[in-house]
Design a protein around this motif. Structure first.
Motif, PDB file in Angstrom:
ATOM      1  N   VAL A  50       5.253   7.706  -4.829  1.00  0.00           N
ATOM      2  CA  VAL A  50       3.715   7.786  -4.506  1.00  0.00           C
ATOM      3  C   VAL A  50       3.203   9.139  -5.079  1.00  0.00           C
ATOM      4  O   VAL A  50       3.700  10.224  -5.242  1.00  0.00           O
ATOM      5  CB  VAL A  50       3.808   8.037  -2.937  1.00  0.00           C
ATOM      6  CG1 VAL A  50       2.280   8.060  -2.511  1.00  0.00           C
ATOM      7  CG2 VAL A  50       4.473   7.111  -2.036  1.00  0.00           C
ATOM      8  N   SER A  51       1.854   8.804  -5.574  1.00  0.00           N
ATOM      9  CA  SER A  51       1.207   9.801  -6.212  1.00  0.00           C
ATOM     10  C   SER A  51       1.010  11.081  -5.411  1.00  0.00           C
ATOM     11  O   SER A  51       0.769  10.800  -4.211  1.00  0.00           O
ATOM     12  CB  SER A  51      -0.058   9.612  -6.739  1.00  0.00           C
ATOM     13  OG  SER A  51      -0.942   9.001  -5.816  1.00  0.00           O
ATOM     14  N   ARG A  52       1.057  12.425  -5.758  1.00  0.00           N
ATOM     15  CA  ARG A  52       0.671  13.564  -4.769  1.00  0.00           C
ATOM     16  C   ARG A  52      -0.556  13.452  -4.240  1.00  0.00           C
ATOM     17  O   ARG A  52      -0.786  13.917  -3.049  1.00  0.00           O
ATOM     18  CB  ARG A  52       0.943  14.783  -5.879  1.00  0.00           C
ATOM     19  CG  ARG A  52       1.040  16.092  -4.861  1.00  0.00           C
ATOM     20  CD  ARG A  52       1.944  16.196  -3.903  1.00  0.00           C
ATOM     21  NE  ARG A  52       2.138  17.177  -2.907  1.00  0.00           N
ATOM     22  CZ  ARG A  52       2.894  18.417  -3.698  1.00  0.00           C
ATOM     23  NH1 ARG A  52       3.661  18.493  -4.519  1.00  0.00           N
ATOM     24  NH2 ARG A  52       2.806  19.339  -3.051  1.00  0.00           N
ATOM     25  N   SER A  53      -1.660  13.152  -4.867  1.00  0.00           N
ATOM     26  CA  SER A  53      -2.702  13.246  -4.207  1.00  0.00           C
ATOM     27  C   SER A  53      -3.038  12.072  -3.349  1.00  0.00           C
ATOM     28  O   SER A  53      -3.565  12.443  -2.152  1.00  0.00           O
ATOM     29  CB  SER A  53      -3.895  12.639  -5.291  1.00  0.00           C
ATOM     30  OG  SER A  53      -3.615  11.594  -5.888  1.00  0.00           O
ATOM     31  N   THR A  54      -2.464  10.899  -3.367  1.00  0.00           N
ATOM     32  CA  THR A  54      -2.214  10.047  -2.125  1.00  0.00           C
ATOM     33  C   THR A  54      -1.515  10.544  -0.946  1.00  0.00           C
ATOM     34  O   THR A  54      -1.805  10.319   0.301  1.00  0.00           O
ATOM     35  CB  THR A  54      -1.972   8.652  -2.909  1.00  0.00           C
ATOM     36  OG1 THR A  54      -2.815   8.095  -3.651  1.00  0.00           O
ATOM     37  CG2 THR A  54      -1.735   7.669  -1.485  1.00  0.00           C
TER      38      THR A  54
ATOM     39  N   SER B 199       0.902  -1.388  -0.119  1.00  0.00           N
ATOM     40  CA  SER B 199      -0.001   0.074  -0.204  1.00  0.00           C
ATOM     41  C   SER B 199       0.882   1.294  -0.018  1.00  0.00           C
ATOM     42  O   SER B 199       1.964   1.098   0.374  1.00  0.00           O
ATOM     43  CB  SER B 199      -0.984  -0.104   1.249  1.00  0.00           C
ATOM     44  OG  SER B 199      -0.371   0.205   2.472  1.00  0.00           O
ATOM     45  N   GLU B 200       0.264   2.317  -0.273  1.00  0.00           N
ATOM     46  CA  GLU B 200       1.050   3.654  -0.434  1.00  0.00           C
ATOM     47  C   GLU B 200       1.412   3.872   1.073  1.00  0.00           C
ATOM     48  O   GLU B 200       2.286   4.753   1.108  1.00  0.00           O
ATOM     49  CB  GLU B 200       0.080   4.512  -1.331  1.00  0.00           C
ATOM     50  CG  GLU B 200       0.189   4.698  -2.788  1.00  0.00           C
ATOM     51  CD  GLU B 200      -0.484   3.662  -3.266  1.00  0.00           C
ATOM     52  OE1 GLU B 200      -1.195   2.718  -2.524  1.00  0.00           O
ATOM     53  OE2 GLU B 200      -0.197   3.254  -4.520  1.00  0.00           O
ATOM     54  N   GLU B 201       0.295   4.013   1.926  1.00  0.00           N
ATOM     55  CA  GLU B 201       0.621   4.103   3.236  1.00  0.00           C
ATOM     56  C   GLU B 201       1.878   3.493   3.776  1.00  0.00           C
ATOM     57  O   GLU B 201       2.647   3.685   4.569  1.00  0.00           O
ATOM     58  CB  GLU B 201      -0.483   4.066   4.262  1.00  0.00           C
ATOM     59  CG  GLU B 201      -0.400   4.442   5.704  1.00  0.00           C
ATOM     60  CD  GLU B 201      -1.701   4.464   6.545  1.00  0.00           C
ATOM     61  OE1 GLU B 201      -1.694   5.366   7.353  1.00  0.00           O
ATOM     62  OE2 GLU B 201      -2.555   3.615   6.039  1.00  0.00           O
ATOM     63  N   GLY B 202       1.939   2.029   3.537  1.00  0.00           N
ATOM     64  CA  GLY B 202       3.048   1.490   3.912  1.00  0.00           C
ATOM     65  C   GLY B 202       4.372   1.914   3.120  1.00  0.00           C
ATOM     66  O   GLY B 202       5.488   1.955   3.808  1.00  0.00           O
ATOM     67  N   LEU B 203       4.403   2.445   1.928  1.00  0.00           N
ATOM     68  CA  LEU B 203       5.557   2.992   1.261  1.00  0.00           C
ATOM     69  C   LEU B 203       6.125   4.343   2.264  1.00  0.00           C
ATOM     70  O   LEU B 203       7.203   4.281   2.511  1.00  0.00           O
ATOM     71  CB  LEU B 203       5.334   3.412  -0.216  1.00  0.00           C
ATOM     72  CG  LEU B 203       4.982   2.379  -1.379  1.00  0.00           C
ATOM     73  CD1 LEU B 203       4.773   3.097  -2.388  1.00  0.00           C
ATOM     74  CD2 LEU B 203       6.211   1.400  -1.308  1.00  0.00           C
ATOM     75  N   LEU B 204       4.857   5.056   2.477  1.00  0.00           N
ATOM     76  CA  LEU B 204       5.262   6.244   3.223  1.00  0.00           C
ATOM     77  C   LEU B 204       6.098   6.042   4.604  1.00  0.00           C
ATOM     78  O   LEU B 204       7.184   6.519   4.782  1.00  0.00           O
ATOM     79  CB  LEU B 204       4.123   7.178   3.302  1.00  0.00           C
ATOM     80  CG  LEU B 204       3.623   7.562   2.031  1.00  0.00           C
ATOM     81  CD1 LEU B 204       2.251   8.309   2.360  1.00  0.00           C
ATOM     82  CD2 LEU B 204       4.596   8.657   1.643  1.00  0.00           C
ATOM     83  N   GLU B 205       5.738   4.811   5.296  1.00  0.00           N
ATOM     84  CA  GLU B 205       5.913   4.457   6.447  1.00  0.00           C
ATOM     85  C   GLU B 205       7.584   3.970   6.236  1.00  0.00           C
ATOM     86  O   GLU B 205       8.681   4.251   7.143  1.00  0.00           O
ATOM     87  CB  GLU B 205       5.408   3.547   7.236  1.00  0.00           C
ATOM     88  CG  GLU B 205       3.897   3.936   7.635  1.00  0.00           C
ATOM     89  CD  GLU B 205       3.224   3.010   8.230  1.00  0.00           C
ATOM     90  OE1 GLU B 205       3.330   1.663   8.115  1.00  0.00           O
ATOM     91  OE2 GLU B 205       2.128   3.009   9.053  1.00  0.00           O
TER      92      GLU B 205
END
Length: 255
Positions: free
Chosen positions: A183-187, A165-171
């Motif tokens: 990651v896409s800017r909107s996300t 998931s994108e949230e996992g990527l950000l973590e």
């Protein structure tokens, strides 16, 4: 006799109303990006894409649109076999090897987005060509294609770490387990607001990719697509769509 006539009249009205409902054409609108803000909760049917379809259904009565999530591989297979019974929302011609828009029918652009190189603010990553990715780790979604990373990964200069998931990527980026994530800017905007991550990330001055999102239709659905396009090109509806997208921190293509 009057009662019977009244009963028959009421029955006829009910019958006519039911027929009108059933007479409405039905068209699936497929999506494969199951991520915020486009889809925030698939089970509860929440997110920008669900609200967009609700707006389409509330504007007219000739077609009943239904949002359906389908994995990209299934969409591509059905397109190849010419069995896809609907259109695809939120896509770009290049992603479906149709840069000249010759294989499929395409709507006008609906919204803009950007895939960003995202890193921890304490260890900022600045993209400046393939050499800047030398001996780095990056995070991506399993199965997603990031064209700027393909050759560096193949050569072994760049290591890829997958997340679901994108949230996992950000973590991963936040904990510096990767040097950067894409990651896409909107996300990104959605999760910054949700998790109070303001000032936690750094975005490279040069993004991975900027693009618009539109609707793809198989050519065999041209009549249905033309009705949808006419609806989407209505200036009053485009203003409502723009307001809806802005509420989700998505940049609309203004009418």
């Amino acid at each position: 006799m009057k009662i019977n006539l009244l009963t028959v009249s009421l029955m006829w009205l009910v019958f006519s109303a039911v027929n009108l409902v059933h007479a409405a054409e039905r068209l699936n609108i497929y999506v494969y990006h199951n991520k915020p803000p486009y889809i925030t909760n698939q089970t509860e049917q929440r997110g920008l894409y669900f609200d967009l379809v609700t707006l389409l259904n509330g504007t007219q009565s000739h077609t009943r649109y239904k949002l359906v999530y389908l994995p990209r591989r299934r969409i591509e297979r059905d397109l190849t076999e010419q069995t896809l019974d609907g259109v695809v929302l939120g896509v770009h011609p290049v992603w479906f090897k149709d840069p000249d828009k010759a294989r499929y029918l395409w709507s006008e652009p609906l919204m803009y987005d950007t895939d960003e190189f995202v890193s921890c603010a304490g260890s900022p990553f600045e993209y400046d060509g393939a050499s800047s990715m030398q001996n780095k780790k990056f995070g991506g979604i399993l199965g997603y294609h990031y064209f700027r990373t393909v050759e560096p990964v193949k050569s072994g200069a760049l290591e890829r770490v997958n997340a679901n998931s994108e949230e996992g990527l950000l973590e991963l980026a936040l904990r510096e387990r990767v040097d950067f994530a894409i990651v896409s800017r909107s996300t990104l905007n959605y999760f910054i607001k949700k998790n109070r991550w303001q000032n936690h990330f750094y975005l490279s001055k040069q993004p991975h990719e900027s693009y618009y999102r539109a609707i793809l239709s198989p050519r065999q659905l041209q009549p249905q697509f033309e009705r949808l396009s006419e609806l989407l090109n209505d200036s009053a509806l485009r203003i409502k769509l723009a307001q809806l997208m802005t509420s989700y921190q998505v940049e609309p293509v203004l009418p």
